[in-house]
Design an enzyme around this catalytic site. Structure first.
Site, PDB file in Angstrom:
ATOM      1  N   GLY A   1      17.025  57.248  89.654  1.00 50.73           N
ATOM      2  CA  GLY A   1      18.260  56.647  90.174  1.00 50.73           C
ATOM      3  C   GLY A   1      18.344  56.865  91.677  1.00 50.73           C
ATOM      4  O   GLY A   1      17.983  57.924  92.172  1.00 50.73           O
TER       5      GLY A   1
ATOM      6  N   GLY B   1      14.270  62.926  91.491  1.00 44.17           N
ATOM      7  CA  GLY B   1      14.931  64.039  90.813  1.00 44.17           C
ATOM      8  C   GLY B   1      14.005  64.705  89.815  1.00 44.17           C
ATOM      9  O   GLY B   1      12.765  64.618  89.911  1.00 44.17           O
TER      10      GLY B   1
ATOM     11  N   GLY C   1      13.169  64.007  86.729  1.00 44.20           N
ATOM     12  CA  GLY C   1      12.201  63.136  86.033  1.00 44.20           C
ATOM     13  C   GLY C   1      11.008  62.831  86.922  1.00 44.20           C
ATOM     14  O   GLY C   1       9.847  62.915  86.499  1.00 44.20           O
TER      15      GLY C   1
ATOM     16  N   THR D   1      18.943  63.886  94.242  1.00 43.59           N
ATOM     17  CA  THR D   1      19.795  63.526  93.121  1.00 43.59           C
ATOM     18  C   THR D   1      21.230  63.881  93.452  1.00 43.59           C
ATOM     19  O   THR D   1      21.502  64.961  93.982  1.00 43.59           O
ATOM     20  CB  THR D   1      19.434  64.185  91.768  1.00 43.59           C
ATOM     21  OG1 THR D   1      20.540  64.031  90.881  1.00 43.59           O
ATOM     22  CG2 THR D   1      19.124  65.650  91.861  1.00 43.59           C
ATOM     23  N   ILE D   2      22.105  62.946  93.161  1.00 37.46           N
ATOM     24  CA  ILE D   2      23.521  63.239  93.429  1.00 37.46           C
ATOM     25  C   ILE D   2      23.987  64.374  92.528  1.00 37.46           C
ATOM     26  O   ILE D   2      24.904  65.087  92.858  1.00 37.46           O
ATOM     27  CB  ILE D   2      24.416  61.989  93.258  1.00 37.46           C
ATOM     28  CG1 ILE D   2      24.396  61.446  91.832  1.00 37.46           C
ATOM     29  CG2 ILE D   2      24.040  60.912  94.239  1.00 37.46           C
ATOM     30  CD1 ILE D   2      25.514  60.450  91.557  1.00 37.46           C
ATOM     31  N   ASP D   3      23.310  64.561  91.380  1.00 39.28           N
ATOM     32  CA  ASP D   3      23.757  65.577  90.417  1.00 39.28           C
ATOM     33  C   ASP D   3      23.520  67.014  90.893  1.00 39.28           C
ATOM     34  O   ASP D   3      24.114  67.940  90.369  1.00 39.28           O
ATOM     35  CB  ASP D   3      23.018  65.395  89.081  1.00 39.28           C
ATOM     36  CG  ASP D   3      23.457  64.148  88.345  1.00 39.28           C
ATOM     37  OD1 ASP D   3      24.306  63.420  88.884  1.00 39.28           O
ATOM     38  OD2 ASP D   3      22.961  63.895  87.236  1.00 39.28           O
TER      39      ASP D   3
ATOM     40  N   ARG E   1      46.201  57.094  83.313  1.00 39.65           N
ATOM     41  CA  ARG E   1      45.325  56.023  83.801  1.00 39.65           C
ATOM     42  C   ARG E   1      43.922  56.618  83.996  1.00 39.65           C
ATOM     43  O   ARG E   1      43.787  57.826  84.186  1.00 39.65           O
ATOM     44  CB  ARG E   1      45.805  55.481  85.149  1.00 39.65           C
ATOM     45  CG  ARG E   1      47.098  54.696  85.070  1.00 39.65           C
ATOM     46  CD  ARG E   1      46.915  53.352  84.365  1.00 39.65           C
ATOM     47  NE  ARG E   1      48.112  52.531  84.411  1.00 39.65           N
ATOM     48  CZ  ARG E   1      49.074  52.541  83.490  1.00 39.65           C
ATOM     49  NH1 ARG E   1      48.991  53.372  82.464  1.00 39.65           N
ATOM     50  NH2 ARG E   1      50.113  51.746  83.593  1.00 39.65           N
TER      51      ARG E   1
ATOM     52  N   GLN F   1      29.335  56.322  93.568  1.00 39.93           N
ATOM     53  CA  GLN F   1      28.854  57.642  94.014  1.00 39.93           C
ATOM     54  C   GLN F   1      27.403  57.597  94.464  1.00 39.93           C
ATOM     55  O   GLN F   1      26.919  58.502  95.138  1.00 39.93           O
ATOM     56  CB  GLN F   1      28.975  58.661  92.867  1.00 39.93           C
ATOM     57  CG  GLN F   1      30.396  58.911  92.429  1.00 39.93           C
ATOM     58  CD  GLN F   1      30.465  59.465  91.010  1.00 39.93           C
ATOM     59  OE1 GLN F   1      30.521  60.655  90.827  1.00 39.93           O
ATOM     60  NE2 GLN F   1      30.442  58.593  90.009  1.00 39.93           N
TER      61      GLN F   1
HETATM   62  O1  F6P Z   1      20.821  61.285  87.617  1.00 43.09           O
HETATM   63  C1  F6P Z   1      21.753  60.747  88.440  1.00 43.09           C
HETATM   64  C2  F6P Z   1      22.740  59.909  87.694  1.00 43.09           C
HETATM   65  O2  F6P Z   1      23.648  59.579  88.681  1.00 43.09           O
HETATM   66  C3  F6P Z   1      23.406  60.563  86.478  1.00 43.09           C
HETATM   67  O3  F6P Z   1      24.471  61.396  86.794  1.00 43.09           O
HETATM   68  C4  F6P Z   1      23.819  59.356  85.683  1.00 43.09           C
HETATM   69  O4  F6P Z   1      23.969  59.656  84.310  1.00 43.09           O
HETATM   70  C5  F6P Z   1      22.686  58.439  85.902  1.00 43.09           C
HETATM   71  O5  F6P Z   1      22.197  58.701  87.201  1.00 43.09           O
HETATM   72  C6  F6P Z   1      23.033  56.990  85.735  1.00 43.09           C
HETATM   73  O6  F6P Z   1      21.910  56.234  86.023  1.00 43.09           O
HETATM   74  P1  F6P Z   1      21.776  54.657  85.833  1.00 43.09           P
HETATM   75  O7  F6P Z   1      23.137  54.069  85.706  1.00 43.09           O
HETATM   76  O8  F6P Z   1      21.052  54.192  87.037  1.00 43.09           O
HETATM   77  O9  F6P Z   1      21.004  54.442  84.610  1.00 43.09           O
END
Ligand code: F6P
Length: 365
Positions: A17, A119, A121, A142-144, A283, A291
């Site tokens: 991602g 990341g 993977g 990775t944003i995570d 909501r 993000q």
């Molecule tokens: O690994 C980064 C991330 O932003 C995860 O938090 C999220 O689950 C995933 O990518 C979503 O990826 P995509 O929508 O590109 O399949």
């Protein structure tokens, strides 16, 4: 001035991602390349480019002006794992190993090394390719922020910035209408985005994968705020959060991906349950790919540039099988093998968790 080196041609790819800062790394690798006497070959769409032979030469002019640009000029994919390659056979998806094709293209292009930006993977794939003889260097994104071997991955700060800004905006409308607003953010296994975003955006409740929550505690926090005259609440929930004894909420699965589960939907589940338990109007806002998009923050631009420049220096020094990493204030290198052995999860004694609790934020526990 760096010395010329017999490493002449390096491949560069961005896998998994995307996130803000990828282009800054591409620039950080490509601009110094000439000084090292190297040329850079950009592989397109992550490892897909390596398997399918899609690539283009990257010159200085190609990376000029891309520092602040989001996304990646090389393209990316989270379906291009050479060891888990989806092929359609008689209308069905079959998973095949195409790693030999990847190695063959590396040789055909005359590459001496490969810099893989990605990341968890991507680092796993890079490690397996290094076992097949490819000279790999990893750059963690990775944003995570869930790679243990580096203090921070680039992209995280930019994602947190988006969450903080969103919570600031939601604050005013939640307050005007006396509502509970639940914001769902990314974070599959690690709750760093929710924790840091919630801390910087002043959330009242933060729900993360590492701390399974109790519905009663969540409702209790909202009632407690009301008793203090605060007629609105903000909840920041990570997509991978789950209630005690419950499961994560997924919106689908795709076997073409290395990690097939597509998370999403916990925000609505939380909002509905809060409405049921408290009678409050709720909501939901799902920040999703906002993000991941857009311009990197200055922090991410600096970190990405440092990572890129250090990655090409590792190549020049033939320190293969390594990943660049931030340790304290210094950029170091760690073995990719070690980098993939542990995920960085939020610990209960993390200082962010401590500070959040200290200022009255509930984790629903
Ligand atoms: O690994 C980064 C991330 O932003 C995860 O938090 C999220 O689950 C995933 O990518 C979503 O990826 P995509 O929508 O590109 O399949």
């Amino acid at each position: 001035m760096p010395k010329r080196n017999e490493i002449r041609r390096i491949g560069l790819l961005t896998g998994g991602g995307d996130c803000p800062g990828l282009n800054a790394v591409i620039r950080g690798v490509t601009k110094p390349a000439e000084d090292y006497g190297m040329s850079v070959y950009g592989l397109l769409d992550g490892f897909e480019g390596l398997v399918e032979g899609k690539a283009r030469e990257l010159k200085n002019s190609d990376v000029s002006g891309i520092l602040a640009r989001g996304g990646t000029i090389l393209g990316s994919s989270n379906k291009g794992d050479p060891f888990h390659w989806p092929v359609e056979v008689n209308g069905k998806i079959e998973i095949q190993d195409k790693s030999d094709a990847a190695v063959q293209n590396y040789k055909t292009w005359g590459l001496d090394a490969l810099i893989a930006v990605g990341g968890d993977g991507t680092m796993h794939i890079a490690h397996k390719l290094s076992q097949k003889g490819i000279n790999v260097i990893g750059v963690p994104k990775t944003i995570d922020n869930d790679l243990d071997a580096t203090d921070v991955t680039f992209g995280h700060d930019s994602a947190v910035f988006v969450v903080a800004e969103a919570l600031d905006r939601l604050h005013t409308t939640a307050s005007s209408h006396h509502r509970v607003i639940v914001t769902e953010v990314m974070g599959r296994y690690a709750g760093w985005i929710a924790l840091h975003g919630g801390l910087s955006g002043g959330a009242d409740i933060i729900l993360i994968p590492e701390i399974p929550f109790s519905w009663d505690k969540v409702a209790e926090k909202i009632r407690e705020r009301e008793l203090k005259g605060k007629r609105f609440s903000l909840v920041c929930v990570a997509e991978g959060a789950k209630p005690i004894g419950g499961e994560v909420v997924a919106k689908g699965s795709d076997i073409k991906r290395t990690d097939p589960v597509q998370l999403g939907g916990i925000g609505k589940v939380v909002a509905d349950k809060i409405a049921e338990l408290t009678g409050r109007e709720t909501r939901v806002t799902v920040l999703g790919h906002l993000q991941r998009g857009g311009s990197p923050t200055p922090y991410d631009r600096i970190l990405s540039t440092k990572f890129g420049a250090f990655a090409i220096d590792l190549v020049a020094n033939k320190k293969f099988g390594k990943m660049v990493a931030l340790k304290g204030n210094e950029i170091k290198s760690v073995k990719i093998e070690d980098a993939i052995s542990k995920q960085k999860l939020v610990q209960l004694d993390d200082q962010g968790v401590f500070a959040a609790r200290a200022v009255g934020i509930s984790f629903g526990d």
